[in-house]
Design a protein around this motif. Sequence first.
Motif, PDB file in Angstrom:
ATOM      1  N   LEU A  29       0.791  -1.224   0.000  1.00  0.00           N
ATOM      2  CA  LEU A  29       0.000   0.000   0.000  1.00  0.00           C
ATOM      3  C   LEU A  29       0.827   1.280   0.000  1.00  0.00           C
ATOM      4  O   LEU A  29       0.268   2.373  -0.031  1.00  0.00           O
ATOM      5  CB  LEU A  29      -0.932   0.007   1.214  1.00  0.00           C
ATOM      6  N   SER A  30       2.135   1.168   0.015  1.00  0.00           N
ATOM      7  CA  SER A  30       2.974   2.364   0.092  1.00  0.00           C
ATOM      8  C   SER A  30       2.773   3.344  -1.068  1.00  0.00           C
ATOM      9  O   SER A  30       2.880   4.549  -0.845  1.00  0.00           O
ATOM     10  CB  SER A  30       4.447   1.981   0.227  1.00  0.00           C
ATOM     11  N   PRO A  31       2.448   2.905  -2.293  1.00  0.00           N
ATOM     12  CA  PRO A  31       2.226   3.914  -3.351  1.00  0.00           C
ATOM     13  C   PRO A  31       0.986   4.782  -3.132  1.00  0.00           C
ATOM     14  O   PRO A  31       0.918   5.884  -3.666  1.00  0.00           O
ATOM     15  CB  PRO A  31       2.067   3.082  -4.623  1.00  0.00           C
ATOM     16  N   ILE A  32       0.014   4.326  -2.351  1.00  0.00           N
ATOM     17  CA  ILE A  32      -1.210   5.114  -2.166  1.00  0.00           C
ATOM     18  C   ILE A  32      -1.352   5.634  -0.747  1.00  0.00           C
ATOM     19  O   ILE A  32      -2.437   6.043  -0.342  1.00  0.00           O
ATOM     20  CB  ILE A  32      -2.459   4.285  -2.558  1.00  0.00           C
ATOM     21  N   ILE A  33      -0.264   5.677   0.007  1.00  0.00           N
ATOM     22  CA  ILE A  33      -0.351   6.094   1.406  1.00  0.00           C
ATOM     23  C   ILE A  33      -0.829   7.533   1.522  1.00  0.00           C
ATOM     24  O   ILE A  33      -1.605   7.868   2.419  1.00  0.00           O
ATOM     25  CB  ILE A  33       0.984   5.873   2.143  1.00  0.00           C
ATOM     26  N   TYR A  34      -0.410   8.414   0.618  1.00  0.00           N
ATOM     27  CA  TYR A  34      -0.840   9.806   0.700  1.00  0.00           C
ATOM     28  C   TYR A  34      -2.323   9.952   0.372  1.00  0.00           C
ATOM     29  O   TYR A  34      -3.000  10.817   0.928  1.00  0.00           O
ATOM     30  CB  TYR A  34       0.011  10.694  -0.201  1.00  0.00           C
TER      31      TYR A  34
END
Length: 95
Positions: free
Chosen positions: A38-43
């Motif tokens: 999920l790190s690419p959509i954390i923001y």
Amino acid sequence: MIVIVVMNQIIDKQNKGNEMVTVINFLIKFLMSIVLLLSPIIYSILGIGVLVGIDLIFGIMASVKKGEKFTSKRLKDSVVKLLVYNLLLIAGFVT
């Protein structure tokens, strides 16, 4: 990916056949995999949280202005909204 390899090496050195340690190690690896997925959509996830929080604040202000009491049921709706929005975002990202 390098982080997972290093963590696996550290955890395997500490694991000496203890079943409880094995379960904890599995949970750590599983949670790290989810975070890395999920790190690419954390923001985006954080942005949804901020917007739902702002919506909650404005809802509380509106109910106070109208003289209505805000209940835990209405506050629960914000938590449900946050979960549903984030699950939809994650489902769209994964598929």
